[in-house]
Design a protein around this motif. Structure first.
Motif, PDB file in Angstrom:
ATOM      1  N   ARG A 147      43.343 -21.747  30.732  1.00 53.84           N
ATOM      2  CA  ARG A 147      44.008 -22.733  31.582  1.00 53.84           C
ATOM      3  C   ARG A 147      43.652 -24.155  31.142  1.00 53.84           C
ATOM      4  NH1 ARG A 147      41.415 -21.684  36.159  1.00 53.84           N
ATOM      5  NH2 ARG A 147      40.097 -23.485  35.902  1.00 53.84           N
ATOM      6  N   ALA A 148      42.374 -24.401  30.902  1.00 58.62           N
ATOM      7  CA  ALA A 148      41.920 -25.736  30.501  1.00 58.62           C
ATOM      8  C   ALA A 148      42.504 -26.139  29.151  1.00 58.62           C
ATOM      9  CB  ALA A 148      40.400 -25.787  30.462  1.00 58.62           C
ATOM     10  N   ALA A 203      46.161 -27.015  29.678  1.00 61.33           N
ATOM     11  CA  ALA A 203      46.266 -28.306  30.366  1.00 61.33           C
ATOM     12  C   ALA A 203      45.955 -29.452  29.405  1.00 61.33           C
ATOM     13  CB  ALA A 203      45.335 -28.343  31.574  1.00 61.33           C
ATOM     14  N   ASP A 261      44.471 -29.195  36.105  1.00 62.59           N
ATOM     15  CA  ASP A 261      43.966 -27.865  35.785  1.00 62.59           C
ATOM     16  C   ASP A 261      43.406 -27.290  37.087  1.00 62.59           C
ATOM     17  OD1 ASP A 261      42.341 -25.753  34.929  1.00 62.59           O
ATOM     18  OD2 ASP A 261      40.991 -27.020  33.785  1.00 62.59           O
TER      19      ASP A 261
END
Length: 139
Positions: A21-22, A25, A56
């Motif tokens: 996810r990070a 983002a 995020d």
């Protein structure tokens, strides 16, 4: 960098897998030239940044916002919520928060391996839909 109508997007990347996810983002924020913020840093902000952002967010954090009366403006006003679907089944306690974004018509699920270019197309379509046609365009 290509942004529909020169508008910067306000995007939330939601998912249970923190590193994936990070990274997503980070790439989206770099592509659009907007700040990337962690959702944990958002509650103190009274309103969303005017020039766009990528947030995020973990589903559990959205569940806490939902329990506290709703998401803060930076999350509630997002143009698009990109839901990284890495876990089979539901999202547990975050279900109400996910339903909020579904009801607004701004939630889209995607596989972790979808190319960034496909997300750019989706984000720019959401910008056109939310903000209307730009100058010099026909409806």
């Amino acid at each position: 960098m290509h942004v529909a109508g020169n508008a910067a997007p306000c995007v939330v990347v939601l998912g249970a897998d923190g590193p994936l996810r990070a990274a997503r983002a980070d790439r989206l924020a770099a592509h659009y030239g907007v700040p990337r913020r962690a959702a944990a840093d958002i509650p103190a902000a009274p309103s969303p940044p005017p020039a766009g952002y990528v947030v995020d967010a973990a589903p559990g954090l959205l569940a806490r916002f939902a329990a506290a009366g709703g998401p803060p403006p930076a999350l509630a006003c997002a143009d698009l919520m990109l839901y990284l679907r890495t876990v089979a089944g539901g999202v547990g306690a975050a279900h109400r928060a996910i339903r909020y974004y579904e009801a607004r018509g701004v939630l889209i699920g995607f596989r972790p391996d979808v190319p960034d270019e496909e997300l750019y197309v989706v984000i720019e379509a959401a910008l056109r839909e939310r903000r209307g046609p730009g100058p010099g365009t026909r409806p």
